[in-house]
Scaffold this motif. Structure first.
Motif, PDB file in Angstrom:
ATOM      1  N   GLU A 193       1.478  -0.543  -4.511  1.00  0.00           N
ATOM      2  CA  GLU A 193       1.185  -1.611  -5.439  1.00  0.00           C
ATOM      3  C   GLU A 193       2.122  -1.824  -6.393  1.00  0.00           C
ATOM      4  O   GLU A 193       2.655  -3.113  -6.889  1.00  0.00           O
ATOM      5  N   ALA A 194       2.579  -0.606  -7.085  1.00  0.00           N
ATOM      6  CA  ALA A 194       3.462  -0.810  -8.137  1.00  0.00           C
ATOM      7  C   ALA A 194       4.909  -1.471  -7.775  1.00  0.00           C
ATOM      8  O   ALA A 194       5.266  -2.217  -8.685  1.00  0.00           O
ATOM      9  N   MET A 195       5.330  -0.955  -6.714  1.00  0.00           N
ATOM     10  CA  MET A 195       6.500  -1.418  -6.359  1.00  0.00           C
ATOM     11  C   MET A 195       6.544  -3.122  -6.072  1.00  0.00           C
ATOM     12  O   MET A 195       7.349  -3.908  -6.300  1.00  0.00           O
ATOM     13  N   LEU A 196       5.447  -3.416  -5.359  1.00  0.00           N
ATOM     14  CA  LEU A 196       5.117  -4.932  -5.047  1.00  0.00           C
ATOM     15  C   LEU A 196       5.030  -5.698  -6.469  1.00  0.00           C
ATOM     16  O   LEU A 196       5.373  -6.579  -6.297  1.00  0.00           O
ATOM     17  N   LYS A 197       4.312  -4.920  -7.460  1.00  0.00           N
ATOM     18  CA  LYS A 197       4.468  -5.906  -8.632  1.00  0.00           C
ATOM     19  C   LYS A 197       5.821  -6.205  -9.244  1.00  0.00           C
ATOM     20  O   LYS A 197       5.854  -7.097  -9.979  1.00  0.00           O
ATOM     21  N   ARG A 198       6.797  -4.978  -9.012  1.00  0.00           N
ATOM     22  CA  ARG A 198       8.199  -5.425  -9.500  1.00  0.00           C
ATOM     23  C   ARG A 198       8.903  -6.210  -8.356  1.00  0.00           C
ATOM     24  O   ARG A 198      10.036  -6.184  -8.695  1.00  0.00           O
ATOM     25  N   ASP A 199       8.111  -6.884  -7.528  1.00  0.00           N
ATOM     26  CA  ASP A 199       8.898  -7.800  -6.684  1.00  0.00           C
ATOM     27  C   ASP A 199       9.842  -7.100  -5.698  1.00  0.00           C
ATOM     28  O   ASP A 199      11.016  -7.629  -5.409  1.00  0.00           O
ATOM     29  N   GLU A 200       9.569  -5.897  -5.542  1.00  0.00           N
ATOM     30  CA  GLU A 200      10.344  -4.911  -4.491  1.00  0.00           C
ATOM     31  C   GLU A 200       9.852  -5.175  -3.050  1.00  0.00           C
ATOM     32  O   GLU A 200       8.679  -5.543  -2.884  1.00  0.00           O
ATOM     33  N   ILE A 201      10.651  -4.858  -2.107  1.00  0.00           N
ATOM     34  CA  ILE A 201      10.122  -4.826  -0.660  1.00  0.00           C
ATOM     35  C   ILE A 201       9.591  -3.513  -0.186  1.00  0.00           C
ATOM     36  O   ILE A 201      10.361  -2.584  -0.470  1.00  0.00           O
ATOM     37  N   VAL A 202       8.443  -3.499   0.444  1.00  0.00           N
ATOM     38  CA  VAL A 202       8.199  -2.271   1.116  1.00  0.00           C
ATOM     39  C   VAL A 202       7.745  -2.261   2.524  1.00  0.00           C
ATOM     40  O   VAL A 202       7.110  -3.288   3.051  1.00  0.00           O
ATOM     41  N   PHE A 203       8.227  -1.207   3.251  1.00  0.00           N
ATOM     42  CA  PHE A 203       8.069  -1.288   4.675  1.00  0.00           C
ATOM     43  C   PHE A 203       6.903   0.075   4.638  1.00  0.00           C
ATOM     44  O   PHE A 203       7.059   1.145   4.228  1.00  0.00           O
ATOM     45  N   ILE A 204       5.932  -0.266   5.554  1.00  0.00           N
ATOM     46  CA  ILE A 204       4.674   0.376   5.659  1.00  0.00           C
ATOM     47  C   ILE A 204       4.648   0.929   7.289  1.00  0.00           C
ATOM     48  O   ILE A 204       4.846  -0.163   8.093  1.00  0.00           O
ATOM     49  N   VAL A 205       4.528   2.212   7.585  1.00  0.00           N
ATOM     50  CA  VAL A 205       4.096   2.326   8.881  1.00  0.00           C
ATOM     51  C   VAL A 205       2.559   2.567   9.104  1.00  0.00           C
ATOM     52  O   VAL A 205       1.867   3.486   8.564  1.00  0.00           O
ATOM     53  N   ILE A 206       2.013   1.921  10.264  1.00  0.00           N
ATOM     54  CA  ILE A 206       0.610   2.092  10.373  1.00  0.00           C
ATOM     55  C   ILE A 206       0.416   2.757  11.690  1.00  0.00           C
ATOM     56  O   ILE A 206       0.981   2.298  12.802  1.00  0.00           O
ATOM     57  N   ASP A 207      -0.512   3.460  11.974  1.00  0.00           N
ATOM     58  CA  ASP A 207      -0.895   4.202  13.112  1.00  0.00           C
ATOM     59  C   ASP A 207      -2.311   4.488  12.849  1.00  0.00           C
ATOM     60  O   ASP A 207      -3.045   5.192  12.131  1.00  0.00           O
ATOM     61  N   ASN A 208      -3.343   3.790  13.879  1.00  0.00           N
ATOM     62  CA  ASN A 208      -4.609   4.091  14.001  1.00  0.00           C
ATOM     63  C   ASN A 208      -5.235   3.582  12.773  1.00  0.00           C
ATOM     64  O   ASN A 208      -6.197   4.430  12.292  1.00  0.00           O
ATOM     65  N   ASN A 209      -4.947   2.521  12.327  1.00  0.00           N
ATOM     66  CA  ASN A 209      -5.249   2.007  11.104  1.00  0.00           C
ATOM     67  C   ASN A 209      -5.241   2.720  10.045  1.00  0.00           C
ATOM     68  O   ASN A 209      -5.830   2.605   8.766  1.00  0.00           O
TER      69      ASN A 209
END
Length: 228
Positions: free
Chosen positions: A90-106
């Motif tokens: 959330e802190a990175m996104l608030k600074r207008d940075e891009i975040v990639f996340i990996v999702i496995d089984n929710n």
């Protein structure tokens, strides 16, 4: 606290560091923790590339986040849980940075960021302005239960091949993190600069840098990113 809790705490605090950095580094850091409030030194390398990679990622669920609203909607609509520090994303996104996340089984089990502009922090208290034409790779994290599955590598591939291909990609890595440095080499990065950082009383910091053999281009890496 049960024995299982103690073991998990050890794996998180110590075991993972031993695996990543080596026992000598952990012992050295344990010794210097006693005096680091007064004096400490840290060593980093800056690695860089301006090309994409031909490495491929398997069929895993990696999502690109560009806003906090997108992230919150994703959590609600997909009923996601996480084994990570949500506040970091959330802190990175608030600074207008891009975040990639990996999702496995929710489960959000890994993430990595890209910073396009603004001030980038490394070490204890060094803040540097990201020069035009550069992007910073930062905050790669994989949940303990998912380590050893190459998720970090796949996140790096996705970041390298993201749409910002006109900009030079930069990553700061602790010099002792030999595994990470080798992995970046495999993806086409080159070591450009070595930095030795000295800090007194957690306030006064000096950075001493030296160029490697591959520093004859990149304009001396924009003169060590405008002298940090």
């Amino acid at each position: 606290m049960t024995l299982k809790d103690i073991k998990q705490l050890y794996d998180f605090k110590v075991g993972a560091k031993v695996k990543q950095y080596g026992i000598l580094y952990v012992l050295r850091q344990s010794f210097f923790i006693l005096i680091r409030a007064i004096y400490r030194t840290d060593s980093y390398v800056i690695l860089s590339t301006d090309t994409k990679t031909t490495a491929i990622t398997p069929d895993i669920n990696i999502i690109k986040l560009t806003s906090l609203k997108q992230f919150k909607n994703l959590l609600v609509y997909n009923q996601l849980v996480w084994d990570i520090k949500r506040n970091v994303i959330e802190a990175m996104l608030k600074r207008d940075e891009i975040v990639f996340i990996v999702i496995d089984n929710n489960m959000i089990c890994a993430y990595a960021g890209i910073q396009l502009e603004g001030k980038y922090k490394f070490g204890i208290n060094t803040m540097m302005d990201i020069p035009n034409g550069f992007i910073m790779f930062k905050n790669l994290y994989v949940s303990i239960d998912y380590r050893g599955k190459a998720l970090g590598k796949y996140l790096n591939i996705v970041r390298i091949n993201d749409s910002h291909d006109e900009r030079r990609k930069i990553v700061f890595v602790q010099k002792e993190n030999i595994i990470a440095i080798k992995n970046w080499y495999k993806l086409g990065f080159k070591e450009i600069v070595s930095i030795r950082q000295t800090t007194l009383f957690k306030k006064f910091t000096t950075n001493h840098f030296s160029f490697t053999n591959s520093a004859d281009n990149y304009k001396d890496l924009e003169r060590v990113l405008n002298e940090l």
